[in-house]
Scaffold this active site. Structure first.
Site, PDB file in Angstrom:
ATOM      1  N   GLY A  70       0.816  -1.199   0.000  1.00 57.51           N
ATOM      2  CA  GLY A  70       0.000   0.000   0.000  1.00 57.51           C
ATOM      3  C   GLY A  70       0.854   1.255   0.000  1.00 57.51           C
ATOM      4  O   GLY A  70       2.062   1.214   0.249  1.00 57.51           O
ATOM      5  N   CYS A  71       0.225   2.367  -0.272  1.00 55.06           N
ATOM      6  CA  CYS A  71       0.946   3.637  -0.379  1.00 55.06           C
ATOM      7  C   CYS A  71       1.435   4.109   0.982  1.00 55.06           C
ATOM      8  O   CYS A  71       2.613   4.397   1.179  1.00 55.06           O
ATOM      9  CB  CYS A  71       0.062   4.687  -1.041  1.00 55.06           C
ATOM     10  N   TYR A  72       0.491   4.188   1.943  1.00 48.33           N
ATOM     11  CA  TYR A  72       0.888   4.582   3.294  1.00 48.33           C
ATOM     12  C   TYR A  72       1.901   3.598   3.861  1.00 48.33           C
ATOM     13  O   TYR A  72       2.839   3.970   4.573  1.00 48.33           O
ATOM     14  CB  TYR A  72      -0.320   4.576   4.220  1.00 48.33           C
TER      15      TYR A  72
END
Lengths: 358, 358, 358, 358
Positions: D151-153
């Site tokens: 994921g990005c976070y």
């Protein structure tokens, strides 16, 4: 004194909400009905978190007949055709109506139907409806039961050009309005085109040569040029303009950059004189003078319209510029201004405060 | 093959930096000199954190004579008058020059001095300098030692109108360009007017009827209309336009909305044909067709120019719209495009990639 | 009733301007002196175009001694150290002072000098100065001649954490405040770092573990935990926190996200009870309840502070969040709130209106 | 060499589009299938105007079985649960899969189902799926048929903290990640909450103590602390963190501000040494050093992660900060990086270019 009881149909749209916000601080009015199609029985302040502790009422439906019995004035911030489909003489006998939609702005039902692509369901009220541009129609607004509140682009465009057209300082066949609006003008509907990532860091024109505000500007400038019947410019044609709206990545604000050929021998002083003739006493118009460029930031949050112009001797054109906040002078603020006039209140009541910056 | 050695004078401004960024990925060129007046001996990547690990060189001074001995090409992204004050035949014998300032864009020194309010110190190079709009002057650019890289607004305005003027589809006396630019066009100087809180949530016109890009557009469209000598439109006048720039609260992007009266009997098909005649093979122009409205987001980060138009039968005007990224096609990308041509490289080398969105 | 005469030193900064804007609509006060160092004799509305027709006075200098003779209250929105360098008993005998700088916020002159890196020139007023956080120090403010108006970050951080610290619901040694502020907090100085293109589309932390608002939060939370003398938490240490400010690409608004370990057996109901105990009657604090996330848009333009929290059973931490408008509750609005208290006016006078959205 | 044939399921979402955009310039791959549920048979460049002339193909449906026969690699940028519902051994025998959804990121199906509130339809692939964080799992990615793209976070949070956890420099029970993301992370769905006027000039936290990226960070940092089986920190507990996401009014960019108590006697030099130990050779990580604050603008458009930290002796905490572009290193760029590894290409192919600024 008893406060004016106001109902809002379409209170959960941006414009309806702005009416609610402005009326909260209005000394002589109060909102008694937050009408909504989508959020009935939900707390208004759940939908607009800013209103928490100010307006925690539950939203009610949009039953205008019931509302008319309770209210002194109804603001309709509804989709095109909605009010025209339900307005009756009975309602107008009960209370005054300020319509923020376009239903009663155009006197000619054919023009309405041609630009809006819907049938007009109550043309019988068109003659009575007053176009609610106080700076032009103040006395008529005072007497009105039904006010057609002008559009955001149109308010800006008409008022920026009005003195020049009225005084025949420009060639009416050369008018071009290049207008730019903040995104609140597009409403609160969930559309991909209005998502943050689509609007932010972007700029585009839209509705080029086809935007519905065009005939409204043309009609009003036509009246300014000639008379109500004819609205004919030299050559016998109706006044026709180019109007190009653009979408700005800001919340609020419209700037209209207007071009026209000057009539022979018109000077900058003539232009200044015309603006001062019509607007020197206007409480919501600030004429900034020759060479000044209005900016949307200087009117944000207020009911003001700023106007400036440049005369270009190289091309003998005038570039007249107007800036306003589309949510206030372009919609809700002007609606409250009209309410003030309709109820015999001071025109500026609840509306005279400095714009917010930054 | 040995890489082209490029030096940048003014590498710490936005445009100079964009040249550096684009050249980093150019397969046939490399930056050997990051010239700066303010940051000599500081690491370039301290000033532009994005360049860390890509360009950690120290900034050098702006000694163009020394640089000319080391470099094959010099890009000058410098204030108006700077290059004109130091350019010599000696430099031009050593290396090619692409000037991103306006010093050699206008052929008439009097026009330059009148709009820029400075004396031109080396008018002897004006005749030789090639106006670096490849889509119009491709062959001349290939032969040039000195290229005057066009302005950002002007690139957008000229190319959007060029086929219409060239084919005499419009009345050249009725051209109005209403242009809007992202704030990177204002440069990296520390001015209150360009602070975030002053630009954000704001929109304004500026330089109305007086912006320096006006004569540049007029000169080039004059060539397109007539011939290099005369540049006279019907009536014997020079081609004269209204050009109104506006400041957009976005980083990058220019949209030019251009208006003109159509000549008699010109149809939308004629307009489309003209655009296709001139641009069908152009690698950096995307003609979007009738009814299309270009958007700055669709060209951001790229060397592309998007063009669309609407023909308005009500007013017999055309509204032609062009969108580009002011930092790329409006400045650094076009400069690299010119470099490619000057060195016999494929014109698109290092420049053909999709715009970044969102 | 005679209006309170207010002077503003530093009226051309953002905070000073916001005092002017808020006082324009204050029923019991008026601005008689727009003090400025840079713009003396220039029209105030030339510098802040929004104020045109509201405040067209010329700016005056910053002669506080002269001003003190004319004014009932002086607001100083000035650089750190300025007021401390010029304040005298004579001035305080003439009129009340609300200082928006940090000069009298910290009781310990050594702490001030260590964080602000300047000598404090008038420590003799430190004991008298009242820390102007009405929600904590209301009675003292009413009696004050000199109010130290709290910082923007600090107002948000302290009030968000105050009930939790006061009631010993959290371990005071575990407090972390991760705060984010709109760019108006950086002031109107012309710095490259605050240019539109540098702030827009960017986000960063700054002043990590070294921001000057840190000791102010620590001191006030220390009082809340213990007593004024000691301010010692368990273990005998002073209360110490991590405070990390970040710069948001918005004009106005602060969000403070605060973390702390909960004391044993503290429930969400305990936390809610603590907030209600201290804030149920506060006119400018809206406690949104468990699970609510405050948003800066819901307080923009208002003097409100919104608070919500989440209790995380997985980590036994509370995440308490506060949002305010840094220009209003974080600066000018709180200053006016303090003025109201100092002059025996209703605390909310001129300050109770809904936030503006969108 | 024959190009790798890539298909994209979910090509009309922001992440899927970014894969398409990056692959356009990839020297060894090409997109052969733009899969879409909503836009089948429409031109891809009608939906993403930037891709005009680069990808004018018609969108195809999302028939992954058909696609698997044509493609060498499939990127799935699809809603949670989608791929898990259709993935088969047959597909994986035909081609490699890089999944940008969360379906195979968490090894424990119960954790997945508890946080994502959906049943996992193909847990049989969980053991095989490789968590595609090349900086940690490079060798495994090279061998993988199925990569779970982080994921990005999580990419930002894990990589920022990884060396500190791996080297036991911090107390793993004190980790707090306060993260902020640009709005492209919210996808292209038409939701009121993501409209321009709702996001612009706003800032808020969301998903506090409940965001689905939390267990992903915890699992990976758990591996870093201990071993794959146990993932136990001192006290025998699993590693548990607070993770708080916030929504930034920018298009792209994540900043994670991470807090943790330092272990005894850990110095800034120790921290620097840890970062250099793990990241000195990493092509996409720029360790900026002690005292540096990463900014999202310096990584925008690139596959880079910038890291800096501050050690606070007052609280004995470290504040470690990481910044990346959520669309690139946080999604599509990392997916391409994984593709490069899976196909034996240079890891940086098509991905090594400077960030775009401004």
């Amino acid at each position: 004194m008893k406060k004016i009881k106001a109902g809002i149909i379409g209170a959960t749209g941006y414009a309806g909400h702005e009416v609610a916000r402005l009326l909260y601080n209005h000394p002589s009015a109060e909102v008694i009905w937050y009408g909504s199609r989508s959020y009935v029985d939900q707390s208004y302040s759940k939908i607009y978190g800013n209103m928490k502790s100010f307006a925690d009422d539950s939203c009610r439906d949009d039953d205008i007949v019931a509302l008319a019995k309770e209210a002194d004035v109804i603001f309709t911030a509804t989709p095109q055709g909605y009010l025209a489909g339900i307005l009756t003489e009975e309602i107008l006998k009960e209370c005054k109506v300020v319509d923020l939609s376009a239903d009663y702005r155009l006197k000619d039902v054919k023009v309405y139907e041609s630009w809006y692509k819907i049938e007009h369901k109550s043309p019988q009220f068109l003659a009575e409806a007053v176009y609610g541009l106080a700076e032009v129609n103040r006395e008529a607004v005072k007497q009105a039961r039904l006010v057609a509140n002008p559009g955001c682009y149109t308010t800006c465009s008409i008022l920026t050009l009005y003195p020049l057209v009225k005084e025949h300082l420009i060639d009416p066949d050369t008018i071009i309005v290049d207008a730019k609006s903040g995104t609140s003008g597009a409403g609160r509907g969930a559309k991909v085109d209005n998502l943050f990532c689509e609007v932010n860091e972007n700029f585009k024109a839209y509705g080029v040569a086809s935007h519905r505000h065009t005939p409204e500007i043309e009609e009003q400038l036509g009246y300014a040029w000639g008379d109500e019947e004819a609205r004919r410019i030299p050559g016998g044609k109706p006044l026709t303009i180019n109007f190009t709206p653009h979408l700005l990545p800001i919340n609020r604000g419209i700037l209209a950059t207007c071009y026209a050929k000057l009539a022979d021998n018109v000077t900058a002083a003539d232009i200044t004189a015309a603006y001062e003739k019509y607007y020197a006493e206007e409480p919501f118009i600030r004429f900034l003078g020759e060479g000044a460029c209005p900016q949307t930031r200087w009117v944000e949050g207020s009911n003001l319209l700023d106007i400036g112009f440049v005369q270009d001797p190289r091309t003998n054109r005038v570039i007249a510029m107007g800036a306003l906040d589309n949510m206030v002078k372009g919609a809700a603020g002007q609606a409250v201004q009209n309410m003030n006039l309709m109820f015999g209140l001071p025109e500026t009541e609840g509306l005279l405060f400095p714009p917010m910056f930054p």
